[in-house]
Design an enzyme around this catalytic site. Structure first.
Site, PDB file in Angstrom:
ATOM      1  N   PRO A 226       0.785  -1.229   0.000  1.00  0.00           N
ATOM      2  CA  PRO A 226       0.000   0.000   0.000  1.00  0.00           C
ATOM      3  C   PRO A 226       0.822   1.286   0.000  1.00  0.00           C
ATOM      4  O   PRO A 226       1.701   1.475   0.826  1.00  0.00           O
ATOM      5  CB  PRO A 226      -0.813  -0.085   1.281  1.00  0.00           C
ATOM      6  CG  PRO A 226      -0.693  -1.461   1.764  1.00  0.00           C
ATOM      7  CD  PRO A 226       0.577  -1.977   1.230  1.00  0.00           C
ATOM      8  N   GLU A 227       0.458   2.141  -0.919  1.00  0.00           N
ATOM      9  CA  GLU A 227       1.023   3.479  -0.941  1.00  0.00           C
ATOM     10  C   GLU A 227      -0.140   4.433  -0.687  1.00  0.00           C
ATOM     11  O   GLU A 227      -1.238   3.997  -0.376  1.00  0.00           O
ATOM     12  CB  GLU A 227       1.704   3.739  -2.290  1.00  0.00           C
ATOM     13  CG  GLU A 227       2.780   2.683  -2.569  1.00  0.00           C
ATOM     14  CD  GLU A 227       3.528   2.897  -3.860  1.00  0.00           C
ATOM     15  OE1 GLU A 227       3.713   4.048  -4.253  1.00  0.00           O
ATOM     16  OE2 GLU A 227       3.925   1.903  -4.473  1.00  0.00           O
TER      17      GLU A 227
ATOM     18  N   LYS B  34       1.267   7.499   4.156  1.00  0.00           N
ATOM     19  CA  LYS B  34       0.775   6.122   4.104  1.00  0.00           C
ATOM     20  C   LYS B  34       0.211   5.663   5.443  1.00  0.00           C
ATOM     21  O   LYS B  34      -0.102   4.490   5.614  1.00  0.00           O
ATOM     22  CB  LYS B  34       1.906   5.174   3.680  1.00  0.00           C
ATOM     23  CG  LYS B  34       2.506   5.510   2.323  1.00  0.00           C
ATOM     24  CD  LYS B  34       3.700   4.621   2.029  1.00  0.00           C
ATOM     25  CE  LYS B  34       4.539   5.190   0.899  1.00  0.00           C
ATOM     26  NZ  LYS B  34       5.789   4.450   0.708  1.00  0.00           N
TER      27      LYS B  34
ATOM     28  N   ARG C 209      15.809  -1.438  -5.094  1.00  0.00           N
ATOM     29  CA  ARG C 209      14.409  -1.743  -5.387  1.00  0.00           C
ATOM     30  C   ARG C 209      14.232  -2.091  -6.851  1.00  0.00           C
ATOM     31  O   ARG C 209      14.898  -1.535  -7.727  1.00  0.00           O
ATOM     32  CB  ARG C 209      13.511  -0.514  -5.080  1.00  0.00           C
ATOM     33  CG  ARG C 209      13.691   0.103  -3.708  1.00  0.00           C
ATOM     34  CD  ARG C 209      13.271  -0.808  -2.568  1.00  0.00           C
ATOM     35  NE  ARG C 209      11.885  -1.201  -2.621  1.00  0.00           N
ATOM     36  CZ  ARG C 209      10.869  -0.494  -2.090  1.00  0.00           C
ATOM     37  NH1 ARG C 209      11.110   0.639  -1.480  1.00  0.00           N
ATOM     38  NH2 ARG C 209       9.626  -0.940  -2.159  1.00  0.00           N
TER      39      ARG C 209
END
Length: 300
Positions: free
Chosen positions: A3-4, A55, A287
């Site tokens: 989730p962002e 967030k 990433r």
DNA sequence: CTAGGATCCTGTCAGC
DNA sequence: TGCTGACAGGATCCTA
């Protein structure tokens, strides 16, 4: 996959219609590290409001208490009305009585709860809210509403993309001149809410290679970057984030809401929607990173 | 102060 | 089939 800002915003909206003004009658903590604070104080509290900061989700309760929830990588929040053991079925999408699920999309959106991944459950008279989290990085923390700004994560949090000018971002980039731009915009102290998906999407929008040193950007690029973050997030919120509705709509088992707005994220091997070149997956600041090698050239 | 890497934890998937 | 390593929508902590 987690989730962002848009996903947390979607969860806030979805839960608000279900638990606002409702009373928590019982709390069960199944994983100690997933709940920080005195659990007993939550019992009997009423939900007065819900907010999102970056967030982080804030559930405001009475008696000066707030539940701060951070889903991190694999957290999910699932609300099931009383008597509804399983998730929604096709045809129930959008109905309040069908329940709600948001966050890391897994089969738990649909299956029986609590599950193996359930860390905390909050019980209301009208239904139950499950906090599931495979990797246990997320947490629910009970804090005093009046002391929210003492919370280190919230205190240090940068502005939301909509509250930030290209000029302000550029100023911050100068202080981090030696870092790859992707790493800088992932820093929540620079700008709130951007995670791996929206970092890639914003950089593609602005035509900037993720490994470019932050100090190399000019004002125009900085403005395009923040604008790209806003646009990708707005499109995602419009699409409903990674909610149960979009998750189910796919094929009943897999979430694919990304298809509704992603230009590069998880599109490696496919054609760039702007120029037709092949999207590549590379590694930047540790990433997984998606780029169009033709639209995003590194500025040396 | 910044930059880069390890770390928390569980599950899945590709490759042998 | 079984094992191994890489990787995962995050943020913090440690070291140089």
């Amino acid at each position: 996959m987690m989730p962002e800002l848009p996903e947390v915003e979607t969860i806030k909206r979805g839960l608000k219609t279900r638990i606002l003004n409702k009373k928590i009658i019982q709390v069960e903590v199944r994983e100690q590290k997933s709940f920080v604070g005195e659990v007993d104080k939550v019992v009997g509290r009423k939900v007065l409001g819900m907010e999102r900061k970056g967030k982080a989700l804030l559930i405001k309760l009475d008696q000066d208490l707030t539940l701060m929830i951070h889903l991190r990588m694999t957290g999910q929040l699932i609300y099931r009305p009383k008597g509804k053991e399983y998730g929604l079925e096709i045809g129930e999408i959008g109905k309040v009585e069908a329940g709600f699920a948001g966050g890391h999309p897994t089969a738990d959106f649909l299956g029986s709860l609590p599950s193996k991944q359930t860390r905390v459950s909050l019980e209301f008279e009208e239904g139950s809210l499950f906090f599931n989290d495979q990797r246990k990085f997320g947490f629910i923390k009970l804090i005093k509403t009046s002391e929210i700004l003492n919370e280190s994560f919230l205190r240090k949090l940068g502005p939301e993309p909509w509250q930030m000018s290209g000029q302000e971002l550029l100023f911050k980039l100068k202080r981090r001149a030696g870092s790859p731009i992707k790493g800088v915009i992932l820093d929540q102290q620079v700008v709130a809410g951007i995670g791996n998906i929206y970092a890639d999407e914003a950089l593609f929008y602005a035509g900037i290679h993720p490994a470019t040193k932050a100090g190399k950007l000019n004002l125009n690029e900085s403005e395009k970057l923040i604008e790209g973050a806003r646009k990708a997030m707005e499109a995602s919120i419009e699409a409903g984030g990674s909610t149960m509705a979009t998750y189910v709509r796919a094929d009943g088992t897999k979430g694919d809401y990304l298809e509704q707005f992603a230009q590069v994220f998880q599109r490696q091997g496919q054609k760039c929607l702007r120029c037709g070149a092949e999207i590549q997956k590379i590694r930047v600041v540790g990433r997984g990173t998606h780029i169009c090698p033709s639209c995003q050239k590194e500025k040396k």
